[in-house]
Write a protein that holds these residues in place. Structure first.
Motif, short mmCIF file in Angstrom:
data_model
loop_
_atom_site.label_atom_id
_atom_site.label_comp_id
_atom_site.label_asym_id
_atom_site.label_seq_id
_atom_site.Cartn_x
_atom_site.Cartn_y
_atom_site.Cartn_z
N MET A 4 19.48 34.27 24.23
CA MET A 4 18.22 33.90 24.74
C MET A 4 17.81 34.62 25.88
N PHE A 5 18.65 34.56 26.88
CA PHE A 5 18.52 34.63 28.49
C PHE A 5 19.15 36.05 28.70
N ASP A 6 19.77 36.77 27.93
CA ASP A 6 20.73 37.92 28.06
C ASP A 6 21.70 37.73 29.06
N ALA A 7 22.28 36.34 28.95
CA ALA A 7 23.54 36.06 29.61
C ALA A 7 23.18 35.90 31.15
N GLU A 8 21.86 35.59 31.59
CA GLU A 8 21.43 35.24 33.07
C GLU A 8 22.16 34.06 33.50
N PRO A 9 22.18 33.05 32.70
CA PRO A 9 22.78 31.90 33.41
C PRO A 9 24.27 31.98 33.38
N ASP A 10 24.94 32.76 32.68
CA ASP A 10 26.39 32.86 32.47
C ASP A 10 26.61 33.78 34.08
N ILE A 11 26.03 34.77 33.99
CA ILE A 11 26.22 35.41 35.36
C ILE A 11 26.04 34.90 36.59
N MET A 39 28.35 31.78 41.27
CA MET A 39 28.46 30.56 42.00
C MET A 39 30.01 30.25 42.21
N MET A 40 30.74 30.56 41.08
CA MET A 40 32.29 30.25 40.82
C MET A 40 33.00 31.39 41.83
N GLY A 41 32.11 32.55 42.24
CA GLY A 41 32.88 33.29 43.09
C GLY A 41 33.94 34.24 42.70
N TYR A 42 33.76 34.83 41.29
CA TYR A 42 34.65 35.87 40.72
C TYR A 42 35.00 36.84 41.64
N ASP A 43 36.18 37.34 41.86
CA ASP A 43 36.86 38.44 42.49
C ASP A 43 36.63 39.90 41.81
N ALA A 44 36.66 39.78 40.61
CA ALA A 44 36.71 41.09 39.75
C ALA A 44 36.52 40.75 38.22
N VAL A 45 35.67 41.48 37.80
CA VAL A 45 35.35 41.17 36.18
C VAL A 45 35.36 42.78 35.60
N ALA A 46 36.13 42.70 34.49
CA ALA A 46 36.09 43.95 33.64
C ALA A 46 35.00 44.07 32.67
N ASP A 83 26.44 45.45 24.01
CA ASP A 83 25.75 45.32 22.76
C ASP A 83 24.17 45.77 23.06
N GLY A 84 23.70 45.55 24.12
CA GLY A 84 22.39 45.71 24.23
C GLY A 84 21.97 47.14 24.63
N SER A 85 20.78 47.34 25.13
CA SER A 85 20.33 48.60 25.92
C SER A 85 21.13 48.84 27.21
N ALA A 86 20.87 50.09 27.56
CA ALA A 86 21.53 50.57 28.90
C ALA A 86 20.61 49.73 30.00
N ALA A 87 19.24 49.78 29.67
CA ALA A 87 18.42 48.78 30.79
C ALA A 87 19.05 47.30 30.84
N LYS A 88 19.55 46.75 29.73
CA LYS A 88 20.04 45.37 29.85
C LYS A 88 21.27 45.20 30.80
N GLY A 89 22.07 46.23 30.38
CA GLY A 89 23.44 46.34 31.18
C GLY A 89 23.16 46.63 32.82
N LEU A 90 22.11 47.48 33.15
CA LEU A 90 21.66 47.63 34.49
C LEU A 90 21.22 46.43 35.08
N THR A 91 20.44 45.52 34.48
CA THR A 91 20.00 44.43 34.80
C THR A 91 20.88 43.35 35.26
N GLN A 92 22.07 43.26 34.34
CA GLN A 92 23.24 42.37 34.35
C GLN A 92 24.10 42.94 35.64
N LEU A 93 24.21 44.15 35.71
CA LEU A 93 24.83 44.55 36.93
C LEU A 93 24.15 44.36 38.35
N GLU A 123 22.35 41.70 38.61
CA GLU A 123 22.52 40.26 38.82
C GLU A 123 23.78 39.76 39.56
N ALA A 124 24.81 40.59 38.93
CA ALA A 124 26.10 40.12 39.40
C ALA A 124 26.23 40.34 40.85
#
Length: 545
Positions: free
Chosen positions: A124-131, A136-143, A150-160, A162-163
């Protein structure tokens, strides 16, 4: 999925009538110093507060030996909350990680991809709460996992954007020639040693997801050789760790697994794997490379303890730790959960007439509910994922209520499909598919395994003689030598309701999409839905409840 507009074609029928050698650090046989971190696994269920548990973990104090605790996850798939059996949850994961960090030891927190796609709350939130929770957990690296596409390129850029953690990719390039996320590799410096981290995403992504056409995917082994060469021979790091969203189970003949990568590319100390959702109770070694994976959905945190002496690994202890709640992360998640709960009452469409359920009719005959659900699967994956399926089918016992005439809410759909059934796309050889239908002919009416099919399948069921005749798929009889591609749910695929023939299914793709989610998307696009049957299943000698 914003590309639900691709459902346009649905409206006609859906709800409507080379070998390089690199130096590998020698493994010292000295093992008298050991960090017994996995002890947490044995006592965590018995202790109410995790901070009490971690006090039992000793910290190495020898001046000539350094310790590195590696915590890792994979295939999160939007599991914000604990699963039905109480495993996982982002707040719970955060509490565990915080507890380990409070020990004061070196901690490296990593994820092997597929943050996206799974629960309705996350979708519902395009994984915004997950990111945000990962921040908050302070991940050092994510692949990058295949579901990051799965979504559009715009969604991917938004998630990048947010991260606040680095996304690392060593085999995906953008149109300008840079590596996706801006990091071909990462280097973490600790007192006395350095760690190089790279990321590889399976090329299966090109077939099972929808990456933007501007992206270039490099062969996994070629890319890994290049980046390991850089890390070992140019950056001179002491330890090399790969985040590989590749899997340990080969899905197709051209699928390169993590074991294959480890065998082809020397110089890698640890591969942290994802994609196949593999549960391990100990590392799998290929040569000097240890491969580990933490199952799925945050139900486990993989926990490794490295002992390093003179810049060399002298011991590697690892275990999957079943994981309880961090109040800050829980507070952050609360408004998302509240909004999601409110959305259950949201009207997403309208039923022009009642989709009758009767006395569990989906276990006895063709039904408008079964038709609509199965047809939605075929159309969704064709239009949104470009997956051409031969058919879809589900067990009638999976469908639990009627859809009344009038406004349709999300709650209506979840009442009809209450189980958290994930959709898989799999293949069966024609001869095995015939065996599947032979079994279906023996399922008694009224049993939960009685199937519902999409419109591509047509047959006559002779109940007294337990025989299926006039069977066609796509208008033709089954070809025993052909391979058929179809969609079903994880329960059936696992042999539920006696479907043991499904153990022969190959090229299995876990879409990480709930059946209920796909149906909601269809209803929301079509708006007005009409019950229909078309004679795809003719029952002879049966009963009607």
């Amino acid at each position: 999925m914003k590309r639900i507009g691709a459902f346009l074609l649905l409206s006609v029928f859906l709800f409507a009538g080379a070998n390089a050698v690199f130096a590998t650090p020698a493994r010292d046989t000295v093992r008298e110093v050991r960090v017994e971190v996995p002890v947490i696994k044995e006592v965590i269920k018995e202790v109410p507060v995790i901070q009490e548990v971690i006090k039992e973990v000793p910290v190495v104090k020898e001046v000539d030996t350094q310790a590195l605790i590696i915590l890792h996850t994979n295939d999160h798939h939007g599991e914000i909350l604990p699963t039905a059996d109480g495993q996982g949850g982002l707040a719970e994961r955060a509490a565990y990680i915080k507890g380990i960090r409070d020990l004061g030891v070196n901690v490296l927190l990593l994820d092997a991809g597929d943050i996206n796609t799974g629960t309705a709350l996350s979708n519902m939130f395009d994984a915004e709460p997950d990111i945000k929770a990962y921040n908050m957990m302070g991940y050092d690296a994510v692949a990058f996992g295949n579901h990051e596409f799965d979504g559009s390129a715009a969604k991917g850029l938004t998630q990048l954007a947010e991260a606040q953690f680095p996304m690392v990719s060593s085999n995906i390039k953008t149109a300008d020639g840079n590596f996706l996320g801006g990091h071909q590799y990462l280097i973490k410096k600790y007192d006395g040693f350095t760690v190089g981290i790279f990321g590889i995403t399976t090329l299966r992504t090109l077939e099972i997801a929808s990456p933007d056409k501007s992206l270039t995917f490099i062969n996994e082994i070629t890319a890994a050789r290049d980046v390991v060469n850089i890390l070992r021979n140019q950056e001179k790091v002491d330890i090399v760790i790969g985040l590989t969203h590749m899997g340990t189970v080969q899905e197709s003949p051209d699928h390169i697994t993590s074991q294959m990568l480890a065998a082809a590319v020397p110089g890698i100390d640890i591969l942290i794997d994802g994609h196949s959702h593999t549960y391990m109770d100990k590392p799998v070694f290929v040569g000097n490379t240890g491969i580990v994976s933490a199952n799925e959905w945050g139900k486990y945190v993989g926990q490794g303890a490295l002992l390093i002496r003179d810049k060399k690994i002298v011991d590697f202890s690892w275990a999957p730790v079943a994981i309880r709640a961090d109040t800050d992360v829980a507070a952050m998640l609360a408004p998302y959960i509240e909004k999601a709960n409110a959305s259950l009452k949201e009207v997403i469409g309208n039923a022009t007439d009642t989709f009758t359920f009767g006395n569990r009719l989906t276990r006895y005959q063709e039904t408008s509910l079964g038709n609509a659900i199965c047809d939605a699967n075929v159309a969704y994956f064709q239009m949104v994922y470009n997956q051409k399926l031969d058919f879809a089918f589900h067990n009638g016992g999976n469908i639990r209520a009627e859809l009344p005439k009038g406004p349709i809410t999300r709650e209506n759909v979840l009442t009809i499909l209450p189980f958290e059934n994930y959709l898989y796309i799999v293949s069966l050889k024609g001869s095995d598919l015939q065996e599947l239908f032979n079994f279906i002919a023996t399922i008694p009416q009224g049993a939960g395994g009685f199937p519902q099919f999409s419109s591509e399948v047509r047959y006559t069921l002779d109940v007294p003689n337990k025989k299926i005749t006039n069977l066609t798929i796509g208008g033709a009889p089954i070809d025993p030598n052909r391979t058929y591609r179809f969609c079903t749910n994880d329960y059936i695929l696992g042999g539920g309701d006696g479907y043991t023939v499904m153990s022969k299914a190959t090229d299995q793709f876990n879409t990480s999409l709930l059946l209920s989610y796909v149906v909601m998307e269809a209803v929301q696009y079509l708006q007005n839905v009409t019950p229909y049957t078309d004679g795809r299943m003719v029952v002879i000698g049966g009963v009607t409840p």
